[in-house]
Design a protein around this motif. Structure first.
Motif, PDB file in Angstrom:
ATOM      1  N   PHE A   1      34.028  32.255  45.981  1.00 17.50           N
ATOM      2  CA  PHE A   1      33.615  33.468  45.289  1.00 17.50           C
ATOM      3  C   PHE A   1      34.781  33.981  44.446  1.00 17.50           C
ATOM      4  O   PHE A   1      35.904  34.103  44.953  1.00 17.50           O
ATOM      5  N   LEU A   2      34.501  34.265  43.187  1.00 14.63           N
ATOM      6  CA  LEU A   2      35.503  34.812  42.277  1.00 14.63           C
ATOM      7  C   LEU A   2      35.089  36.204  41.839  1.00 14.63           C
ATOM      8  O   LEU A   2      33.901  36.540  41.832  1.00 14.63           O
ATOM      9  N   ASN A   3      36.076  36.997  41.447  1.00 11.14           N
ATOM     10  CA  ASN A   3      35.816  38.242  40.741  1.00 11.14           C
ATOM     11  C   ASN A   3      36.432  38.141  39.357  1.00 11.14           C
ATOM     12  O   ASN A   3      37.628  37.845  39.222  1.00 11.14           O
ATOM     13  N   LEU A   4      35.613  38.360  38.323  1.00 10.90           N
ATOM     14  CA  LEU A   4      36.102  38.445  36.949  1.00 10.90           C
ATOM     15  C   LEU A   4      36.049  39.898  36.520  1.00 10.90           C
ATOM     16  O   LEU A   4      35.030  40.575  36.708  1.00 10.90           O
ATOM     17  N   GLU A   5      37.127  40.382  35.910  1.00  8.19           N
ATOM     18  CA  GLU A   5      37.194  41.776  35.481  1.00  8.19           C
ATOM     19  C   GLU A   5      37.407  41.843  33.973  1.00  8.19           C
ATOM     20  O   GLU A   5      38.276  41.158  33.432  1.00  8.19           O
ATOM     21  N   ASP A   6      36.611  42.684  33.300  1.00  9.98           N
ATOM     22  CA  ASP A   6      36.855  42.985  31.893  1.00  9.98           C
ATOM     23  C   ASP A   6      36.956  44.493  31.737  1.00  9.98           C
ATOM     24  O   ASP A   6      37.100  45.220  32.733  1.00  9.98           O
ATOM     25  N   GLU A   7      36.900  44.991  30.507  1.00  8.89           N
ATOM     26  CA  GLU A   7      37.094  46.423  30.269  1.00  8.89           C
ATOM     27  C   GLU A   7      35.930  47.277  30.757  1.00  8.89           C
ATOM     28  O   GLU A   7      36.034  48.510  30.823  1.00  8.89           O
ATOM     29  N   THR A   8      34.814  46.635  31.153  1.00 13.07           N
ATOM     30  CA  THR A   8      33.643  47.391  31.599  1.00 13.07           C
ATOM     31  C   THR A   8      33.445  47.373  33.105  1.00 13.07           C
ATOM     32  O   THR A   8      32.670  48.167  33.632  1.00 13.07           O
ATOM     33  N   GLY A   9      34.083  46.449  33.806  1.00 21.17           N
ATOM     34  CA  GLY A   9      33.899  46.364  35.241  1.00 21.17           C
ATOM     35  C   GLY A   9      34.161  44.971  35.777  1.00 21.17           C
ATOM     36  O   GLY A   9      34.828  44.160  35.135  1.00 21.17           O
ATOM     37  N   MET A  10      33.618  44.706  36.956  1.00 17.90           N
ATOM     38  CA  MET A  10      33.818  43.416  37.615  1.00 17.90           C
ATOM     39  C   MET A  10      32.501  42.671  37.757  1.00 17.90           C
ATOM     40  O   MET A  10      31.439  43.290  37.907  1.00 17.90           O
ATOM     41  N   ALA A  11      32.579  41.355  37.740  1.00 18.22           N
ATOM     42  CA  ALA A  11      31.417  40.501  37.975  1.00 18.22           C
ATOM     43  C   ALA A  11      31.741  39.542  39.114  1.00 18.22           C
ATOM     44  O   ALA A  11      32.838  38.975  39.165  1.00 18.22           O
TER      45      ALA A  11
END
Length: 310
Positions: free
Chosen positions: A242-252
């Motif tokens: 399981f990964l968490n990707l984060e951008d300027e809007t939140g995490m996926a």
């Protein structure tokens, strides 16, 4: 009893985060290193909830993260980063700088600081890179120019002996360069998330912001790009990562099968940012992306190491 204790901790934490978001985040920053989320992720979440985070400042920062009035921030207070959070500074030096300021008054220049507190050159340069001297007048490039000369002075030296205190006219840093300097110096970009600088590029690739994933229809194939914040492989998950990707809007949340992990092992273990294509899995308020293709995303030095397999 254990379950009841955890329930109380969850409730109390949620209550403080809801009613005092700035104080809650500042408390977590003061307690680092700890927990699942990095300081960058904590500050990004606070920013999405309207809480302003301000960089370290020689005359305004405490040794550790603190609060100060800020009309545009949720609750009327912002988080001010502490001096100890700056690379190479640490708690003891930060407390020394603050104690000297409290007893002898504010600093009026970089040289004034090094005249009063003996600091090695890397510390002065890191403070300059972090923008801690900006309120005194010089921008970061000028402060970096001055830092080396200022670090050669010592308390008790005759003033004016060190050369190079006056920086020439230098071009200011771009927003991208400031973000890179913030991340290097403190691990936090207080004003904006690094992925924002790639949003136009991600749009051209057809990638959606992380915040849009929960609104995507179940079974839709989408692409998301962001910084990798975590990797986990629970023992009971049958080899799924399981990964968490984060951008300027939140995490996926990203689900990686054992087969895909084996094919993309180098990228998954080494890259700090990824572009992931997969199938949206939306069910009962939860959202994740079941990955089928992974590509390394170049953040050009604007990302930090993820917290892996903890």
């Amino acid at each position: 009893m254990t379950a009841r204790s955890f329930a109380l901790l969850v409730y109390a934490s949620a209550w403080f985060k809801r009613h005092y978001p700035a104080a809650f985040c500042a408390g977590l920053l003061r307690a680092q290193p700890m927990g699942f989320y990095s300081p960058q992720s904590l500050v990004a979440d606070a920013r999405r909830h309207g809480v302003a985070t301000l960089g370290p400042d020689l005359n305004l920062s405490a040794a550790h993260a603190d609060l100060e009035p800020h009309a545009a921030s949720t609750g009327g207070v912002a988080i001010r980063q502490g001096l100890a959070a700056v690379r190479t500074v640490g708690q003891a030096v930060a407390e020394q700088i603050v104690a000297e300021r409290d007893t002898g008054g504010p600093y009026d220049s970089i040289g004034h600081l090094t005249d009063r507190v003996q600091l090695p050159r890397p510390v002065v340069e890191a403070l300059a890179t972090a923008g801690a001297f900006t309120s005194l007048g010089p921008d970061r490039r000028q402060a970096l120019w001055t830092a080396g000369a200022a670090a050669t002075t010592r308390p008790g030296h005759l003033p004016g002996l060190a050369l190079g205190h006056d920086a020439p006219a230098l071009p200011g840093m771009t927003a991208f360069e400031i973000a890179a300097a913030d991340l290097w110096a403190t691990g936090i970009t207080p004003d904006q998330h690094p992925v924002r600088f790639l949003r136009d590029h991600l749009d051209r690739l057809g990638a959606i912001p992380a915040a849009r994933l929960p609104a995507t229809a179940d079974g839709t194939r989408v692409t998301i790009g962001g910084a990798v914040t975590h990797k986990q492989r629970p023992a009971a998950a049958g080899g799924i990562t399981f990964l968490n990707l984060e951008d300027e809007t939140g995490m996926a949340n990203i689900v990686v099968s054992p087969g895909l992990f084996a094919r993309e092992r180098t990228a998954l273990l080494g890259a700090t940012a990824l572009l992931v294509r997969g199938t949206a899995q939306i069910s009962q308020g939860s959202a994740s992306l079941h990955a089928d293709r992974i590509t390394v995303l170049d953040l050009r030095g604007l990302s930090s190491a993820s917290r892996d397999f903890r």
